[in-house]
Write a protein that holds these residues in place. Sequence first.
Motif, PDB file in Angstrom:
ATOM      1  N   ILE A 109       0.855  -1.191   0.000  1.00  0.00           N
ATOM      2  CA  ILE A 109       0.000   0.000   0.000  1.00  0.00           C
ATOM      3  C   ILE A 109       0.885   1.233   0.000  1.00  0.00           C
ATOM      4  O   ILE A 109       1.728   1.387   0.887  1.00  0.00           O
ATOM      5  CB  ILE A 109      -0.927   0.015   1.229  1.00  0.00           C
ATOM      6  N   PRO A 110       0.731   2.141  -0.952  1.00  0.00           N
ATOM      7  CA  PRO A 110       1.577   3.345  -0.983  1.00  0.00           C
ATOM      8  C   PRO A 110       1.373   4.200   0.254  1.00  0.00           C
ATOM      9  O   PRO A 110       0.258   4.347   0.760  1.00  0.00           O
ATOM     10  CB  PRO A 110       1.095   4.083  -2.243  1.00  0.00           C
ATOM     11  N   ASP A 130       1.495   7.440   0.644  1.00  0.00           N
ATOM     12  CA  ASP A 130       0.702   8.654   0.493  1.00  0.00           C
ATOM     13  C   ASP A 130      -0.769   8.384   0.185  1.00  0.00           C
ATOM     14  O   ASP A 130      -1.552   9.324   0.029  1.00  0.00           O
ATOM     15  CB  ASP A 130       1.294   9.544  -0.602  1.00  0.00           C
ATOM     16  N   SER A 131      -1.179   7.123   0.099  1.00  0.00           N
ATOM     17  CA  SER A 131      -2.586   6.815  -0.170  1.00  0.00           C
ATOM     18  C   SER A 131      -3.403   6.698   1.112  1.00  0.00           C
ATOM     19  O   SER A 131      -4.631   6.549   1.045  1.00  0.00           O
ATOM     20  CB  SER A 131      -2.692   5.500  -0.957  1.00  0.00           C
ATOM     21  N   PRO A 185      -3.023  -2.453  -2.274  1.00  0.00           N
ATOM     22  CA  PRO A 185      -3.992  -1.492  -2.805  1.00  0.00           C
ATOM     23  C   PRO A 185      -4.964  -2.167  -3.749  1.00  0.00           C
ATOM     24  O   PRO A 185      -4.647  -3.183  -4.379  1.00  0.00           O
ATOM     25  CB  PRO A 185      -3.101  -0.488  -3.542  1.00  0.00           C
ATOM     26  N   ASN A 210      -7.711   3.373  -6.881  1.00  0.00           N
ATOM     27  CA  ASN A 210      -8.515   4.550  -6.552  1.00  0.00           C
ATOM     28  C   ASN A 210      -8.608   4.799  -5.053  1.00  0.00           C
ATOM     29  O   ASN A 210      -9.658   5.187  -4.534  1.00  0.00           O
ATOM     30  CB  ASN A 210      -9.925   4.423  -7.137  1.00  0.00           C
ATOM     31  N   GLY A 211      -7.508   4.558  -4.338  1.00  0.00           N
ATOM     32  CA  GLY A 211      -7.476   4.825  -2.915  1.00  0.00           C
ATOM     33  C   GLY A 211      -7.976   3.710  -2.039  1.00  0.00           C
ATOM     34  O   GLY A 211      -7.944   3.831  -0.805  1.00  0.00           O
TER      35      GLY A 211
END
Length: 278
Positions: free
Chosen positions: A177-178, A180-181, A216, A219-220
Amino acid sequence: MRDRRIKWLILWIPTVTIGLWEYVRHAFLLPYMTMELGNLLAPFIVLVVTMTLVRGLFQRLEHSQSALQRQRSVSAALEERERLAAELHDGIAQSLFLLAVKLDQLDQAAGGEPAVRELAAQLRETVRVVHEDVRQAIANLRMPPSAEGDAWVVPLRELLGETSAIIEARAEFRWTIPEDSLSDKEKVELHACLREALLNVRKHARAQTVQVVGEPTGNGGFRCAVEDDGVGFEGDPLQAQGRFGLRMVRDRARRMGWTFAIERRNGRTVVELAKEAG
């Protein structure tokens, strides 16, 4: 180069440039150049020097100021984190300790009353779970921020390692999971939920393998899970007597608008949190 020196250079370079130009023009170029041409070239020479040397100095000054501002922001954040940690320790943690002492006294005063003793045991477990959460929050607040993008998941990786060592199981950590997300609140809630799921594995699963997954979904959105190949559960684990951890995870997920599931899949117990793609 210090900011003070940069500022002085910015002030002096145009003056020195025009002075050197006038000296060179009168000492060496006067026989070859008219006064009018020399006066016309002077502002262009100053402009060229300004666009090269002075512009570079301005950029260095801006970078220096930005770095100083970031340092001040980090220092302020560290001070605030330390203040919050002290308040948690001096306030909530101490109150929870006192509450645990009072529950012990209630348990002793109850004598042989089964209902009172059972209620005291449930309350004591709740206090223990909350106290562990507070201790973890204090530890996280006092942990210096790391420059690594996934620094906030390091404690989860460490807890997974501790769990696998205690129950002598093989561990796997997969996290994509990034950074910044996720918002700061999402990181805090995910950390608390996955931590409780790992503690549940440690206490009840008797597993040979345990896995933490974070991926992820676009789309977030994301999917996080703790999986183990342990003994599993009978009936509804959320209704099990005296086991509050998974109910707390479910309630946290609901407050965040996430989906929560606990089920057996292919001989493995899966505790899963998911956020729908936005």
